[in-house]
Design a protein around this motif. Sequence first.
Motif, PDB file in Angstrom:
ATOM      1  N   HIS A   1      -8.598  -1.168  -0.630  1.00 58.06           N
ATOM      2  CA  HIS A   1      -9.652  -1.799   0.030  1.00 58.06           C
ATOM      3  C   HIS A   1     -10.470  -2.522  -0.973  1.00 58.06           C
ATOM      4  O   HIS A   1     -11.440  -3.505  -0.881  1.00 58.06           O
ATOM      5  CB  HIS A   1     -10.490  -0.642   0.718  1.00 58.06           C
ATOM      6  CG  HIS A   1     -11.612  -1.401   1.524  1.00 58.06           C
ATOM      7  ND1 HIS A   1     -11.579  -2.448   2.610  1.00 58.06           N
ATOM      8  CD2 HIS A   1     -12.996  -0.912   1.234  1.00 58.06           C
ATOM      9  CE1 HIS A   1     -12.874  -2.503   3.044  1.00 58.06           C
ATOM     10  NE2 HIS A   1     -13.951  -1.802   2.172  1.00 58.06           N
ATOM     11  N   GLN A   2     -10.942  -1.777  -2.209  1.00 59.38           N
ATOM     12  CA  GLN A   2     -11.821  -2.186  -3.117  1.00 59.38           C
ATOM     13  C   GLN A   2     -11.230  -3.505  -3.864  1.00 59.38           C
ATOM     14  O   GLN A   2     -12.032  -4.322  -4.197  1.00 59.38           O
ATOM     15  CB  GLN A   2     -11.959  -1.041  -4.069  1.00 59.38           C
ATOM     16  CG  GLN A   2     -12.807  -1.471  -5.259  1.00 59.38           C
ATOM     17  CD  GLN A   2     -13.525  -0.250  -6.225  1.00 59.38           C
ATOM     18  OE1 GLN A   2     -13.978   0.597  -5.725  1.00 59.38           O
ATOM     19  NE2 GLN A   2     -12.828  -0.310  -7.345  1.00 59.38           N
TER      20      GLN A   2
ATOM     21  N   GLU B   1      -5.558   4.116  -0.499  1.00 59.77           N
ATOM     22  CA  GLU B   1      -6.119   3.058   0.553  1.00 59.77           C
ATOM     23  C   GLU B   1      -7.569   2.657   0.264  1.00 59.77           C
ATOM     24  O   GLU B   1      -7.859   1.363   0.388  1.00 59.77           O
ATOM     25  CB  GLU B   1      -6.216   3.741   2.109  1.00 59.77           C
ATOM     26  CG  GLU B   1      -6.852   3.107   3.029  1.00 59.77           C
ATOM     27  CD  GLU B   1      -6.911   4.023   4.389  1.00 59.77           C
ATOM     28  OE1 GLU B   1      -7.423   3.536   5.419  1.00 59.77           O
ATOM     29  OE2 GLU B   1      -6.699   5.169   4.206  1.00 59.77           O
TER      30      GLU B   1
ATOM     31  N   GLU C   1       0.914  -1.069   0.036  1.00 53.85           N
ATOM     32  CA  GLU C   1      -0.028   0.000  -0.104  1.00 53.85           C
ATOM     33  C   GLU C   1       0.882   1.411   0.009  1.00 53.85           C
ATOM     34  O   GLU C   1       0.521   2.249  -0.887  1.00 53.85           O
ATOM     35  CB  GLU C   1      -0.858  -0.159   1.211  1.00 53.85           C
ATOM     36  CG  GLU C   1      -1.931   1.282   1.305  1.00 53.85           C
ATOM     37  CD  GLU C   1      -2.675   1.507   2.481  1.00 53.85           C
ATOM     38  OE1 GLU C   1      -2.956   2.394   2.893  1.00 53.85           O
ATOM     39  OE2 GLU C   1      -2.974   0.255   3.276  1.00 53.85           O
TER      40      GLU C   1
ATOM     41  N   GLN D   1     -11.676  -6.496  -1.814  1.00 51.86           N
ATOM     42  CA  GLN D   1     -13.060  -7.123  -1.866  1.00 51.86           C
ATOM     43  C   GLN D   1     -13.278  -7.859  -2.945  1.00 51.86           C
ATOM     44  O   GLN D   1     -13.773  -9.059  -2.823  1.00 51.86           O
ATOM     45  CB  GLN D   1     -13.929  -6.090  -1.881  1.00 51.86           C
ATOM     46  CG  GLN D   1     -14.121  -5.102  -0.568  1.00 51.86           C
ATOM     47  CD  GLN D   1     -15.248  -3.928  -0.841  1.00 51.86           C
ATOM     48  OE1 GLN D   1     -15.593  -3.455  -1.911  1.00 51.86           O
ATOM     49  NE2 GLN D   1     -16.052  -3.765   0.173  1.00 51.86           N
TER      50      GLN D   1
END
Length: 458
Positions: free
Chosen positions: A347-348, A343, A305, A351
């Motif tokens: 996160h996407q 960030e 990240e 998923q």
Amino acid sequence: MERRIAQFISALRTSGVRISLAESADAFQAIERLGVQDRERFRLSLRATLIKDARDIPIFERLFPLFFQAQEPPPLQNALSGLTPQEARQLAEALRQFSQYLQEMLKKLLEGQPLSPEELAYLDDLFNQATPLDPRLQNWLTRQFEQALRFREVREALEALFQHLQEMGLNRHKIAQVRRTLQENLSAWQEQLRQHAGERILQAMAEAPRSPTADGLLQRPLQHLTPDEMHRLRREVRRLAAALRTRLALRMHRARNGQLDPKATLRASLKYGLIPLELRRKDHTLKPKLVAICDISTSMRFCSELMLSLLYALQDQLGHTHAFAFIDHLEYISPDFEHLSVEAAIHQVLQRMPPGYYNTNLGRALAEFQQRYLSTLDRRTTLILVGDGRNNYNDPRTDLLEAFARRARKVIWLNPEPPWLWGSGDSDMLLYAPLCTHIFQVASLAQLAAAVDRLLMP
């Protein structure tokens, strides 16, 4: 118990919960009055006296069961108790096919012995510098313990043992009984290691220094970051990216104007009697093009990240960046970064490809890159791989990385692990290393920023 409560309070503070001395004293007074026999009342007493911000309740609820466990590891059973003397001799004969270490481990499983204090002390010494400060990494540390004790080989030896016993003619029902007992004992070992990993993390948190300064945070190992520290580092990334952007812009400005070429100037001056009337300059340097393939599994997510944050903060100084993420398969993630923060984009991505245990497969990711995205590599492209080189014993596909190295300008590997860990367990770094132009250790944000600065040099 008082010492345990004091360690718990220290761990809460390490996790970012503000607790004053007065609140600590209130907690001890409440426990003195209400006692510790009722576990739920004990938990509520500590929460009422120590937590004053509702946002800190999840941290309290995550740490409390680790410090004050409600149950002991399950007991182990003796698998030899139901065997006749002849069957016991057959079992002893079958064990001789294994190495001394595996024989000792299998005998302990058969006899129902827990892991010894010496074995746990060995793990403590081995991972003394690698103990994370986040209880959510308890399962990660447990897996590291299992790798150190060669649990994978123990499981394979168990299957070989059962096969050998069947070939020797041992009663099928007895084999099934022994198998069931050994598997239960191995599960008990895993639970023992899980609880010991939790103890190690809690001890490290209790002994950890208070919130580090910004400079100290830059040097903090990425695998030891708490969520609060990671949030602070995201702000530091913006500051570091601004400095790197200025430095890179200056380099590009010099490249646009052309740097003086002393050798070519001297050669041109020969026709003027060594008088440098014609200044010759080096060729124009184009903006670098990058392809980044990042491991976003649990152990590598923070590092990847931050790396992507730096790259996309420098995007205006780069020709183009193609970003890819992988765990057990490859995802092209550049579109996710067009309208989202790094960030939010990660996160996407998670998923779509949630992390799991023992499922990282870099070899498969390289194969998918070769099949679908090979056109992103050319002689102007720098290929960047961000990962620890651990491949869960899958095919590393070094042949593909070698082909990429021939096609790209250079191959840079960013690895948070020190070289002395390369080749241990499921690490394939010793196979990948000869194919890379440079390898940088990036255990902290400071090292990561320095590596990015160096890889963007012309």
